[in-house]
Enzyme design. Structure first.
Site, PDB file in Angstrom:
ATOM      1  N   LYS A 292       0.725  -0.947  -0.405  1.00 56.61           N
ATOM      2  CA  LYS A 292       0.209   0.118   0.263  1.00 56.61           C
ATOM      3  C   LYS A 292       0.897   1.290  -0.469  1.00 56.61           C
ATOM      4  CE  LYS A 292      -3.869  -1.565   1.048  1.00 56.61           C
ATOM      5  NZ  LYS A 292      -5.317  -2.244   2.377  1.00 56.61           N
ATOM      6  N   ASN A 293       1.583   1.510  -0.682  1.00 58.02           N
ATOM      7  CA  ASN A 293       2.700   2.507  -1.340  1.00 58.02           C
ATOM      8  C   ASN A 293       2.229   3.005  -2.548  1.00 58.02           C
ATOM      9  OD1 ASN A 293       5.440   3.157  -1.905  1.00 58.02           O
ATOM     10  ND2 ASN A 293       6.016   2.306  -0.807  1.00 58.02           N
TER      11      ASN A 293
END
Ligand code: ZN
Lengths: 332, 319
Positions: A112-113
């Site tokens: 989640k970047n």
């Protein structure tokens, strides 16, 4: 997986690496407010100090690439490091398939970047259709761990539109919905496929089979917000057809007569009536069977009764349903 | 239900700013500009903005600006539209926008608009409706919206509208409360709210409220304090906020406070952070919680700050 202790032992400070002896590290300038000596993890600080030095010198070399690898492993959120890495990759003409592997390693830690996905897109854009199957596989792997992963879905949609690979996409949606029929992301992807896939012929061509599929999904889980909204979306360009398709009214009737999880069935019935649907006595009876309305509402029209039931069974949104009721009178 | 521990939250925000040696602040170092916006706006909403050293912050912000006109997340970091808006917002809080070369900043943002009306986040070209909002909000605050093609920008946002009335990050992307805030905010600022199906979107947004009163960002996801902001502000902008149970939402946010050390978390009993503290306090402000300054749902700045920027300007023009 190595414990952080082990990692620390393997890690050699840059100051002790001969190949870095020509570089003077640059500490973070925290601005006009001089701070007390910073006590973050030493390897982190030192890596970033060397990064700043190479970045300021704009050194696009193999060792700079290696340094960005270390820096990203320590903090994958640092977007400046990723930016510099792309400049280096370009300058070195690096093997981009290997770069895909690197991003996969990072994704294994935390997917989640934004940076990771942005970088991945940059590579795939350069590789073109050579990357299609790899990208579809990669997103599939991420989605197998988190089926609602927003970045992965957005990347996958981009791959399909930019590079292709639509052939099995509807089947993939089937698979995911079979696993979790409540997966709104998979319903969204399904809509994306039937409206945009160049091989399926578009919404009109797909409508009949999709309505069948969705009605089954609704009957199995009538409390599913996603399937009801999808059903409505299938008639997006044609309200008249939606109001007059017996499959739509009959799925409402079926759910209502089961007397369980009927909020979306009622709200759909309400929408249908607001668009001119003429309910039969069967609907009146089904709605009456859901509970005795207040005495002052006995004999009122069906739409009003539907709103009253919704006010009662969905109290957190009571104001919404009251507003719907007030709109009925305005329409008259 | 507890009360808002306002004084504790002030102490928490100030302590985070001092703890520059903590692991969190190192990992967050590259987005310190966002952190400054979250922390300082929270302080302002709590009526405590005067406790910080304005000159120090302003000179730090100036040091984060690049020749291109854009701002980095910290000194030495590349410019990005995310941090450019935060920089402008913080300067607006302090009424210090006059330190900026407005043409330079606006040229940076204008240069990020693409042919189809969308916006990229920086020179690398990532496209997202978040960036449309940021560009429009930023340009509006510095009174340079006329420098972009607003019609194309609006059409791109509308092309991201879904069957449920919500918006995604790109055309066809799933509706998500965060993206909806960005799209509705951009449409509000450009006077294009009529392009929204308000009743349909309003219903989708109020369906986000779950039993415990909290709001989620997508169907079947857990409630989270940050969605109080995204869902609520969107509902207010489309004039449908009375469709949710406000009292229950207030209780949910208050339950996410750390009553001992201050700060607000995403859900009850989780660890607090500045981001959720900001969204919690901002959400309570939208819910008209007593003792808080009112916040503007589109600009995400205190209403008095926004008024100063727009009403004050009109008056100056007249004289
Ligand atoms: Zn959150």
């Amino acid at each position: 997986m190595a414990s952080s202790d082990e990692e620390n032992r393997q890690w050699i400070p840059f100051q002790q690496r001969p190949e870095w002896s020509d570089v003077t590290p640059i500490a973070q300038d925290d601005g006009p407010n001089p701070v007390v000596p910073i006590a973050y993890k030493d390897n982190f600080v030192e890596t970033m100090d060397y990064f700043r030095a190479l970045y300021q010198a704009d050194e696009r070399s193999p060792r700079a690439l290696g340094l960005t690898t270390e820096a990203i492993l320590l903090n994958p959120g640092n977007y400046t490091v990723w930016h510099f890495r792309r400049l280096i990759l370009d300058a070195l003409g690096a093997d981009l398939h290997r770069e895909l592997d690197f991003t996969e390693t990072i994704a294994n830690g935390n997917s989640k970047n934004y940076q990771l996905w942005h970088h991945r897109r940059w590579i795939a854009e350069k590789l073109g259709t050579n990357a299609t199957s790899k990208e579809l596989e990669f997103t599939k792997k991420i989605l197998s761990l988190d089926a609602k992963h927003y970045h992965a879905w957005s990347h996958r949609q981009w791959v399909l539109e930019a590079l292709g690979g639509w052939e099995n996409e509807l089947y993939y949606c089937d698979e995911l919905l079979e696993e979790d029929i409540f997966n709104n992301s998979a319903w969204n992807q399904r809509y994306f496929v039937i409206t945009r896939s160049p091989i399926l012929g578009g919404l009109k061509a797909m409508r009949a089979s999709e309505v069948n599929y969705t009605v089954k999904a609704i009957v199995a889980y009538p409390e599913n917000e996603s399937s009801w909204r999808y059903l409505r979306g299938l008639y997006k360009d044609d309200d008249h057809m939606w109001v007059n398709d017996p499959q739509v009214s009959s799925v409402c009737s079926k759910v209502l007569s089961a007397k369980h999880n009927f909020v979306f069935a009622l709200s759909t019935l309400l929408d249908l009536m607001c668009h001119g649907f003429q309910p039969s006595q069967e609907f009146r009876d089904a709605v009456d069977a859901l509970g005795t309305p207040d005495s002052d509402e006995r004999g009122s029209d069906l739409a009003t009764t539907v709103c009253s039931v919704l006010e009662r069974v969905d109290p957190i949104r009571v104001n919404y349903w009251r507003w719907r009721k007030s709109k009925l009178f305005q329409a008259v | 239900m507890g009360e808002l521990a306002a004084e504790k939250h002030v102490q928490y925000i100030l302590s985070v700013e001092k703890k520059k040696d903590s692991f969190e602040s190192v990992v967050m170092e590259h987005l310190r500009m966002n952190g400054a916006y979250w922390g300082l706006t929270t302080l302002d909403l709590l009526g405590k903005l005067h406790t910080v050293d304005v000159d120090q912050i302003v000179s730090w912000i100036i040091k984060c600006q690049h020749d291109s006109g854009g701002f980095g997340g910290n000194i030495g970091h590349d410019p990005h539209i995310l941090y450019t808006l935060s920089a402008v917002q913080v300067l607006a809080l302090f009424d210090k926008l006059d330190v900026l070369d407005i043409e330079k900043v606006s040229n940076y943002v204008v240069g990020l608009q693409n042919e189809d009306g969308s916006f990229s986040g920086d020179m690398w070209g990532e496209v997202d409706t978040r960036f449309s909002y940021i560009a429009i909000c930023c340009l509006s605050l510095i009174h340079r919206l006329d420098k972009i093609n607003v019609e194309k920008a609006v059409n791109y946002i509308v092309s991201c509208k879904n069957l449920d009335g919500g918006f995604g990050c790109t055309p066809g992307g799933e509706s998500h409360a965060g993206q909806i805030f960005c799209c509705v905010g951009a449409l509000a600022i450009t006077g294009s709210l009529h392009r929204i199906d308000k009743d349909l979107l309003g219903w989708w947004l109020c369906e986000r409220q779950v039993k415990n009163g909290g709001l989620n960002g997508r169907p079947e996801k857990l409630p989270d304090v940050c969605y109080s902001w995204w869902v609520l502000s969107s509902l207010i902008m489309i004039d449908r906020v009375h469709w949710i149970d406000k009292r229950k939402l207030v209780k949910f946010i208050l339950d996410c406070q750390d009553m001992e050390n201050g700060g607000i978390s995403d859900r009850p009993d989780d660890a607090v952070d500045v981001y959720h503290t900001y969204f919690g306090v901002a959400g309570l402000s939208l819910l008209e919680y007593p003792g808080l300054k009112a916040i503007d749902p589109a600009y995400a700045l205190p209403v008095d700050v926004v008024n100063r920027m727009f009403i004050g300007r009109k008056l100056k023009k007249e004289f």
